[in-house]
Enzyme design. Structure first.
Site, PDB file in Angstrom:
ATOM      1  N   SER A  68       0.832  -1.206   0.000  1.00 29.41           N
ATOM      2  CA  SER A  68       0.000   0.000   0.000  1.00 29.41           C
ATOM      3  C   SER A  68       0.867   1.258   0.000  1.00 29.41           C
ATOM      4  O   SER A  68       1.924   1.295   0.644  1.00 29.41           O
ATOM      5  CB  SER A  68      -0.873  -0.005   1.257  1.00 29.41           C
ATOM      6  OG  SER A  68      -1.438   1.270   1.471  1.00 29.41           O
ATOM      7  N   LYS A  76      -8.384  -1.510  -8.879  1.00 24.66           N
ATOM      8  CA  LYS A  76      -8.936  -2.180  -7.694  1.00 24.66           C
ATOM      9  C   LYS A  76     -10.138  -1.403  -7.167  1.00 24.66           C
ATOM     10  O   LYS A  76     -10.024  -0.204  -6.887  1.00 24.66           O
ATOM     11  CB  LYS A  76      -7.860  -2.256  -6.605  1.00 24.66           C
ATOM     12  CG  LYS A  76      -8.322  -2.846  -5.279  1.00 24.66           C
ATOM     13  CD  LYS A  76      -7.141  -3.050  -4.349  1.00 24.66           C
ATOM     14  CE  LYS A  76      -7.527  -3.712  -3.050  1.00 24.66           C
ATOM     15  NZ  LYS A  76      -8.104  -2.795  -2.066  1.00 24.66           N
ATOM     16  N   HIS A 107     -13.127  -3.112  -0.934  1.00 29.99           N
ATOM     17  CA  HIS A 107     -12.192  -2.683   0.108  1.00 29.99           C
ATOM     18  C   HIS A 107     -12.463  -3.435   1.415  1.00 29.99           C
ATOM     19  O   HIS A 107     -12.298  -2.894   2.510  1.00 29.99           O
ATOM     20  CB  HIS A 107     -12.336  -1.172   0.324  1.00 29.99           C
ATOM     21  CG  HIS A 107     -11.043  -0.436   0.556  1.00 29.99           C
ATOM     22  ND1 HIS A 107     -10.501   0.406  -0.369  1.00 29.99           N
ATOM     23  CD2 HIS A 107     -10.210  -0.409   1.619  1.00 29.99           C
ATOM     24  CE1 HIS A 107      -9.382   0.937   0.126  1.00 29.99           C
ATOM     25  NE2 HIS A 107      -9.182   0.444   1.323  1.00 29.99           N
ATOM     26  N   THR A 162      -6.255   2.061  -6.738  1.00 32.84           N
ATOM     27  CA  THR A 162      -7.492   1.840  -5.969  1.00 32.84           C
ATOM     28  C   THR A 162      -8.458   2.987  -6.257  1.00 32.84           C
ATOM     29  O   THR A 162      -8.110   4.154  -6.074  1.00 32.84           O
ATOM     30  CB  THR A 162      -7.170   1.754  -4.459  1.00 32.84           C
ATOM     31  OG1 THR A 162      -6.277   0.647  -4.268  1.00 32.84           O
ATOM     32  CG2 THR A 162      -8.412   1.536  -3.627  1.00 32.84           C
ATOM     33  N   TYR A 212      -2.333   5.404  -4.096  1.00 32.86           N
ATOM     34  CA  TYR A 212      -3.276   6.473  -3.759  1.00 32.86           C
ATOM     35  C   TYR A 212      -2.620   7.771  -4.221  1.00 32.86           C
ATOM     36  O   TYR A 212      -1.388   7.886  -4.171  1.00 32.86           O
ATOM     37  CB  TYR A 212      -3.491   6.568  -2.245  1.00 32.86           C
ATOM     38  CG  TYR A 212      -4.403   5.539  -1.631  1.00 32.86           C
ATOM     39  CD1 TYR A 212      -5.645   5.241  -2.184  1.00 32.86           C
ATOM     40  CD2 TYR A 212      -4.039   4.887  -0.452  1.00 32.86           C
ATOM     41  CE1 TYR A 212      -6.496   4.316  -1.590  1.00 32.86           C
ATOM     42  CE2 TYR A 212      -4.880   3.963   0.147  1.00 32.86           C
ATOM     43  CZ  TYR A 212      -6.107   3.681  -0.426  1.00 32.86           C
ATOM     44  OH  TYR A 212      -6.945   2.773   0.164  1.00 32.86           O
ATOM     45  N   ILE A 255     -12.566 -13.600   2.174  1.00 31.99           N
ATOM     46  CA  ILE A 255     -11.987 -14.946   2.045  1.00 31.99           C
ATOM     47  C   ILE A 255     -11.334 -15.379   3.356  1.00 31.99           C
ATOM     48  O   ILE A 255     -10.412 -14.726   3.844  1.00 31.99           O
ATOM     49  CB  ILE A 255     -11.019 -14.985   0.856  1.00 31.99           C
ATOM     50  CG1 ILE A 255     -11.888 -14.915  -0.398  1.00 31.99           C
ATOM     51  CG2 ILE A 255     -10.141 -16.238   0.881  1.00 31.99           C
ATOM     52  CD1 ILE A 255     -11.186 -14.843  -1.672  1.00 31.99           C
ATOM     53  N   GLN A 276       0.494  -0.446  -4.721  1.00 36.10           N
ATOM     54  CA  GLN A 276      -0.870   0.111  -4.756  1.00 36.10           C
ATOM     55  C   GLN A 276      -0.798   1.618  -4.603  1.00 36.10           C
ATOM     56  O   GLN A 276      -0.166   2.134  -3.672  1.00 36.10           O
ATOM     57  CB  GLN A 276      -1.721  -0.513  -3.640  1.00 36.10           C
ATOM     58  CG  GLN A 276      -3.144   0.038  -3.556  1.00 36.10           C
ATOM     59  CD  GLN A 276      -3.276   1.184  -2.592  1.00 36.10           C
ATOM     60  OE1 GLN A 276      -2.606   1.203  -1.549  1.00 36.10           O
ATOM     61  NE2 GLN A 276      -4.103   2.160  -2.915  1.00 36.10           N
TER      62      GLN A 276
HETATM   63  C1  LIG Z   1      -6.369  -3.030   7.789  1.00 34.54           C
HETATM   64  C2  LIG Z   1      -6.646  -2.876   6.321  1.00 34.54           C
HETATM   65  C3  LIG Z   1      -6.005  -1.887   5.604  1.00 34.54           C
HETATM   66  C4  LIG Z   1      -6.240  -1.755   4.235  1.00 34.54           C
HETATM   67  N1  LIG Z   1      -5.541  -0.816   3.523  1.00 34.54           N
HETATM   68  C5  LIG Z   1      -5.713  -0.730   2.185  1.00 34.54           C
HETATM   69  C6  LIG Z   1      -4.945   0.194   1.422  1.00 34.54           C
HETATM   70  O1  LIG Z   1      -4.088   0.900   1.947  1.00 34.54           O
HETATM   71  N2  LIG Z   1      -5.178   0.241   0.085  1.00 34.54           N
HETATM   72  C7  LIG Z   1      -6.104  -0.550  -0.542  1.00 34.54           C
HETATM   73  O2  LIG Z   1      -6.281  -0.473  -1.756  1.00 34.54           O
HETATM   74  N3  LIG Z   1      -6.843  -1.447   0.175  1.00 34.54           N
HETATM   75  C8  LIG Z   1      -6.656  -1.558   1.499  1.00 34.54           C
HETATM   76  N4  LIG Z   1      -7.380  -2.477   2.214  1.00 34.54           N
HETATM   77  C9  LIG Z   1      -8.335  -3.347   1.518  1.00 34.54           C
HETATM   78  C10 LIG Z   1      -7.663  -4.665   1.102  1.00 34.54           C
HETATM   79  O3  LIG Z   1      -6.712  -4.431   0.096  1.00 34.54           O
HETATM   80  C11 LIG Z   1      -8.694  -5.681   0.555  1.00 34.54           C
HETATM   81  O4  LIG Z   1      -9.457  -5.080  -0.464  1.00 34.54           O
HETATM   82  C12 LIG Z   1      -9.618  -6.217   1.650  1.00 34.54           C
HETATM   83  O5  LIG Z   1      -8.932  -6.381   2.857  1.00 34.54           O
HETATM   84  C13 LIG Z   1     -10.206  -7.558   1.216  1.00 34.54           C
HETATM   85  O6  LIG Z   1     -11.130  -8.034   2.137  1.00 34.54           O
HETATM   86  P1  LIG Z   1     -10.749  -9.078   3.310  1.00 34.54           P
HETATM   87  O7  LIG Z   1     -10.014  -8.302   4.341  1.00 34.54           O
HETATM   88  O8  LIG Z   1     -12.096  -9.526   3.793  1.00 34.54           O
HETATM   89  O9  LIG Z   1      -9.914 -10.171   2.700  1.00 34.54           O
HETATM   90  C14 LIG Z   1      -7.157  -2.619   3.579  1.00 34.54           C
HETATM   91  C15 LIG Z   1      -7.788  -3.628   4.319  1.00 34.54           C
HETATM   92  C16 LIG Z   1      -7.539  -3.770   5.672  1.00 34.54           C
HETATM   93  C17 LIG Z   1      -8.216  -4.883   6.418  1.00 34.54           C
END
Ligand SMILES: Cc1cc2nc3c(=O)[nH]c(=O)nc-3n(C[C@H](O)[C@H](O)[C@H](O)COP(=O)(O)O)c2cc1C
Length: 391
Positions: free
Chosen positions: A112, A258, A282, A161, A135, A316, A133
């Site tokens: 990230s 994404k 997300h 994203t 932003y 998942i 990734q």
């Molecule tokens: C603690 C946390 C931080 C996240 N930070 C980002 C991020 O910085 N950028 C991003 O595109 N997605 C972020 N996500 C989303 C994840 O990339 C992903 O889409 C998501 O966790 C998938 O669902 P799951 O946690 O049920 O597997 C984050 C998710 C979590 C749990």
């Protein structure tokens, strides 16, 4: 470090419990929580119950081949590690640790923009591929700086994203004082500090790792962006389809979009140069009330029409979930919380345990289905609700 051996941690829910024991509440809830009423977050996992298997019995599958290719890279597993911001809060050098374990397992780690470890250190920590990734925090020039660094150190895809025009309303974070804790102002922080004292082992490791960090991949005029500025910065970092022109020019490699939920956005992403699309909400952390990802996967696959690889994330927690997503048509999936719980519970050992749990679950499910290769998984092996296919 918590115990994550196969007797005490049997599934991802056990890893979650182990993370809860080691992490302060504000950190655990940051991982575990979702937006608003958390309906989408819960549905992401529950919806896997709506897809049922149709096994082929009496098929001897002595070994199972989990290898697949994603954007031309051969992976040993049909799942990747999703970008999870601030992983360094969960465990010292968290992003490097997770990337190393992903590489050892033969899969991709996605870093990230909002990470605590610099992209070059993360790339150097793993023998596997790293995706970056993006932003647009700090604006175009700052983002181009990040893209250049990711390119320079050999990241193989740029994940843009598109579902974060503002941060979702994570009610748990408000209650736990996240904003106050990153303010750096002692009086503001004070009422929320006791949750750290309740987790002395985490606190000692966190302080040894440098304490409250900045974001080394967001280099502003006067240096890396401090933690305190993240909420405001996110709100000024909207990405729109027009931005893809300069992003493509700066990156000049494969782009992954994404945060796609609909056929329209899938086509738009492809028109703007996406080589792959991630069907993602997300993890239910942004717009609550949006459909669970598995539910909209058929619509997106139909719209992509083979012009981009379609991946999925969200909910998942078991190997059988991965198999169902592949049967419905995802090329591969990404896991977020499943490995983040592992990292929070026990660092690299916890991430490795998360990967093992999923890997062995996929192998067992495929043997029970009578299927010897992930490349042979298709809709004939599952029952998908008819209305999912009629949109
Ligand atoms: C603690 C946390 C931080 C996240 N930070 C980002 C991020 O910085 N950028 C991003 O595109 N997605 C972020 N996500 C989303 C994840 O990339 C992903 O889409 C998501 O966790 C998938 O669902 P799951 O946690 O049920 O597997 C984050 C998710 C979590 C749990």
């Amino acid at each position: 470090m918590g115990r994550v051996d196969s007797a005490s941690v049997v599934n991802v829910a056990d890893l979650r419990e182990a993370a809860k024991k080691r992490l302060p509440r504000v950190v655990f809830d940051y991982i575990d929580g979702g937006a608003d009423a958390e309906w989408t977050m819960r549905e992401n996992s529950r919806v896997f119950d709506d897809v049922m298997f149709r096994p082929r019995s009496a098929v001897a599958t002595a070994s199972v081949d989990l290898r697949t290719t994603v954007l031309g890279a051969t992976l040993e597993l049909p799942f990747l590690l999703a970008p999870v911001g601030s992983s360094r809060l969960f465990y010292p050098r968290g992003e490097e640790v997770a990337a190393r374990v992903a590489g050892d397992a033969g899969t991709i780690y996605t870093l990230s923009t909002l990470s605590g470890c610099p992209v070059r250190d993360v790339k150097a920590a793993t023998r596997g591929p790293v995706w970056y990734q993006l932003y647009l925090i700090g604006g175009r020039d700052v983002a181009i700086g990040g893209i250049e660094r990711a390119k320079h150190c050999g990241c193989s895809a740029l994940v843009v994203t598109v579902d974060t025009p503002v941060a979702g309303m994570r009610e748990r974070d408000v209650r736990n004082g996240t904003r106050e804790l990153v303010s750096g102002a002692p009086f503001t922080m004070f009422p929320y500090l006791f949750q750290f004292l309740a987790r002395p082992r985490w606190l000692a490791a966190y302080l040894r790792d440098g304490g409250l960090m900045s974001f080394p991949n967001i280099v502003l005029k006067d240096g890396p962006m401090p933690y305190a500025d993240v909420a405001a910065a996110l709100e000024q970092s909207m990405v729109s389809w027009d931005d893809f022109k300069w992003i493509r020019e700066a990156w000049q490699g494969p782009i992954v979009v994404k945060g796609v939920h609909t056929a329209d956005d899938a086509r738009r992403a492809i028109d703007h140069g996406a080589a792959a699309i991630i069907v993602s909400n997300h993890g239910g952390r942004q717009l609550d009330g949006v459909a669970p990802t598995l539910r909209v996967l058929p619509e997106v696959i139909a719209a992509a029409d083979g012009q981009a690889e379609v991946l999925l994330d969200g909910g998942i927690r078991r190997g059988s979930d991965v198999v169902k997503a592949l049967c419905v048509g995802a090329r591969a999936v990404l896991i977020g919380r499943a490995y983040a719980y592992g990292l929070g519970a026990a660092g690299g050992a916890g991430v490795a345990r998360a990967i093992d749990i999923l890997r062995s679950g996929i192998v067992r499910t495929m043997k029970l289905l009578g299927c010897a290769s992930v490349r042979d998984l298709d809709r004939s092996i599952v029952h998908v609700p008819a209305e999912w296919l009629n949109r």
